[in-house]
Design a protein around this motif. Sequence first.
Motif: not given
Length: 103
Positions: A42-43, A63-64, A68-69, A74-76
Motif C-alpha cells: 500500500c503506497g 485498489h488503484m 494516485l496513478a 493503496a488499501c481502501r
Amino acid sequence: MGYAHYEIIRNGQTIQAGYSVPTTCERTSCNEQIDRGLAHLCGETPGGDQHGCGGYFCGNHLHMNANLAASGFACRACNDRYDAQHPEEDEEVSVDAMVVTFN
C-alpha cells in the motif's frame, strides 16, 4: 540490496519484507496468502509514505486510485483518506485509456 528479503521499520517495529517473505493479507478477517513484495504494498515506500500505510494486501483489498496513478496502489482506508483530503481532484474518470482513430 535485492527485493527478495530485507528489513523495514513500520510503525516503530522492524519487520521482514520482500517477495520471498510469505504473509497473509493485512485486511481484518482476510486470510489470503500473499508475500511482502512491492506488488502487495500500500503506497510507494515499504514502511509507509504520504500515499499509503505501508501495509501488505491481497488483490481484493488493494485498489488503484485514479488520483494516485503515479504512486501505484493503496488499501481502501488510504484511498478514502486521500480522497477526503483532496476533494477538488474528484472528477469523472473515463474507462477508456485512449481513443485512436486510424485513417
